[in-house]
Design an enzyme around this catalytic site. Structure first.
Site, mmCIF file in Angstrom:
data_model
loop_
_atom_site.group_PDB
_atom_site.id
_atom_site.type_symbol
_atom_site.label_atom_id
_atom_site.label_comp_id
_atom_site.label_asym_id
_atom_site.label_seq_id
_atom_site.Cartn_x
_atom_site.Cartn_y
_atom_site.Cartn_z
ATOM 1 N N ASP A 113 -44.323 58.260 64.834
ATOM 2 C CA ASP A 113 -44.935 57.481 63.742
ATOM 3 C C ASP A 113 -44.004 56.493 63.038
ATOM 4 O O ASP A 113 -43.977 56.434 61.798
ATOM 5 C CB ASP A 113 -45.534 58.423 62.700
ATOM 6 C CG ASP A 113 -46.646 59.301 63.245
ATOM 7 O OD1 ASP A 113 -46.997 59.152 64.427
ATOM 8 O OD2 ASP A 113 -47.151 60.158 62.485
ATOM 9 N N ASP A 171 -49.952 57.251 64.282
ATOM 10 C CA ASP A 171 -51.027 57.674 63.395
ATOM 11 C C ASP A 171 -52.093 56.585 63.444
ATOM 12 O O ASP A 171 -51.771 55.398 63.275
ATOM 13 C CB ASP A 171 -50.464 57.816 61.972
ATOM 14 C CG ASP A 171 -50.892 59.097 61.294
ATOM 15 O OD1 ASP A 171 -51.274 60.051 61.989
ATOM 16 O OD2 ASP A 171 -50.816 59.143 60.052
ATOM 17 N N HIS A 209 -55.871 56.271 62.053
ATOM 18 C CA HIS A 209 -57.039 56.823 61.366
ATOM 19 C C HIS A 209 -58.185 55.826 61.273
ATOM 20 O O HIS A 209 -57.959 54.642 60.977
ATOM 21 C CB HIS A 209 -56.674 57.223 59.938
ATOM 22 C CG HIS A 209 -55.631 58.290 59.853
ATOM 23 N ND1 HIS A 209 -55.746 59.505 60.494
ATOM 24 C CD2 HIS A 209 -54.448 58.334 59.172
ATOM 25 C CE1 HIS A 209 -54.681 60.247 60.218
ATOM 26 N NE2 HIS A 209 -53.891 59.558 59.428
ATOM 27 N N HIS A 248 -61.064 58.272 56.481
ATOM 28 C CA HIS A 248 -60.624 59.527 57.075
ATOM 29 C C HIS A 248 -60.597 60.649 56.042
ATOM 30 O O HIS A 248 -60.298 60.416 54.860
ATOM 31 C CB HIS A 248 -59.227 59.356 57.689
ATOM 32 C CG HIS A 248 -58.834 60.470 58.596
ATOM 33 N ND1 HIS A 248 -58.121 61.570 58.174
ATOM 34 C CD2 HIS A 248 -59.092 60.677 59.918
ATOM 35 C CE1 HIS A 248 -57.936 62.380 59.190
ATOM 36 N NE2 HIS A 248 -58.513 61.866 60.257
ATOM 37 N N HIS A 295 -53.819 55.234 54.756
ATOM 38 C CA HIS A 295 -52.686 54.762 55.547
ATOM 39 C C HIS A 295 -53.052 54.706 57.025
ATOM 40 O O HIS A 295 -53.935 55.428 57.489
ATOM 41 C CB HIS A 295 -51.458 55.660 55.354
ATOM 42 C CG HIS A 295 -51.648 57.048 55.887
ATOM 43 N ND1 HIS A 295 -52.353 58.022 55.220
ATOM 44 C CD2 HIS A 295 -51.219 57.621 57.047
ATOM 45 C CE1 HIS A 295 -52.365 59.140 55.929
ATOM 46 N NE2 HIS A 295 -51.694 58.921 57.048
ATOM 47 N N LYS A 326 -52.972 59.578 67.221
ATOM 48 C CA LYS A 326 -53.429 60.842 66.636
ATOM 49 C C LYS A 326 -54.107 60.608 65.290
ATOM 50 O O LYS A 326 -53.914 59.576 64.666
ATOM 51 C CB LYS A 326 -52.268 61.829 66.501
ATOM 52 C CG LYS A 326 -51.075 61.332 65.731
ATOM 53 C CD LYS A 326 -49.891 62.288 65.881
ATOM 54 C CE LYS A 326 -48.719 61.846 65.036
ATOM 55 N NZ LYS A 326 -48.963 61.890 63.601
ATOM 56 N N CYS A 375 -45.060 65.152 60.135
ATOM 57 C CA CYS A 375 -45.378 64.931 61.551
ATOM 58 C C CYS A 375 -44.213 65.230 62.483
ATOM 59 O O CYS A 375 -44.414 65.738 63.584
ATOM 60 C CB CYS A 375 -45.880 63.517 61.748
ATOM 61 S SG CYS A 375 -47.456 63.220 60.892
#
Length: 208
Positions: free
Chosen positions: A15, A53, A55, A59, A88, A113, A158
């Protein structure tokens, strides 16, 4: 740290995205500083994995999705405790993009993810329901990997979850401590450093 990595070693870069670096939603100081060392290190590995990341808007891990909730507080989801975050790494946004100086061409695999609206995902291996796998363990085994070096953002979320899951999946695991940047939410950093140490994870600095 030795320059002689084996073909059975993998580098997992977690990330390194705009929202986790300076000027992003989290504005973590030190995010930009780890990019060039990671680029140099990635050239020494035969297997490099990067996570992103990613989203959808709205989310369930966003505080804004829960009226009256504040960021960095915790709620219970169907799969267990969930920290609520500022919006984010929303798909299609600048914040979701990798840091512009990160050499993504070095990656053999990029794993996105947190793509399901109702399920967060910290780990590179398993989403937060602890059942939904990303497939990374099988990919690494197919390439003969037995040892994982992990770095990125954030050390206590993470990165730590990825490190601990790497151990759980049977990989010898090394945290590149000076190439990882933390949030440290109410002592979360020390908790996770202790957990990783107890799991047998080695801590190394890339210049040591």
């Amino acid at each position: 740290m030795t320059n002689e990595f084996k073909s059975t070693d993998a580098l997992i870069v977690v990330d390194v995205q705009n929202d986790f670096c300076e000027g992003g939603a989290f504005d973590l100081q030190g995010g930009a500083a780890i990019v060039k060392p990671i680029n140099a290190l990635a050239r020494k590995f035969q297997t490099v994995v990067m996570t992103q990341d990613f989203h959808p808007a709205g989310h369930s891990s966003f505080a804004s999705s829960h009226p009256g909730a504040e960021a960095f507080t915790q709620i219970e989801m169907s799969y267990g405790p969930q920290t609520l975050w500022p919006d984010h790494c929303v798909q299609g946004s600048w914040g979701a993009e990798f840091h512009p100086d990160l050499d993504t061409q070095a990656a053999h695999l990029i794993i996105r993810k947190g793509c399901q609206t109702g399920l967060d995902s910290y780990s590179a291996f398993v989403e937060n329901d602890r059942r939904t796998k990303t497939g990374l363990d099988g990919y690494l085994r197919s390439r003969g990997v037995t040892r994982c070096f992990v770095c990125g953002i954030a050390t206590d979320f993470c990165v730590a979850w990825s490190v601990l899951d790497a151990v759980d999946h049977g990989f010898e695991t090394v945290l590149l401590r000076d190439l990882s940047v933390e949030i440290d939410l109410e002592g979360s950093l020390q908790v996770q450093l202790d957990a990783m140490s107890e799991a047998g994870v080695r801590f190394l600095n890339h210049q040591a």
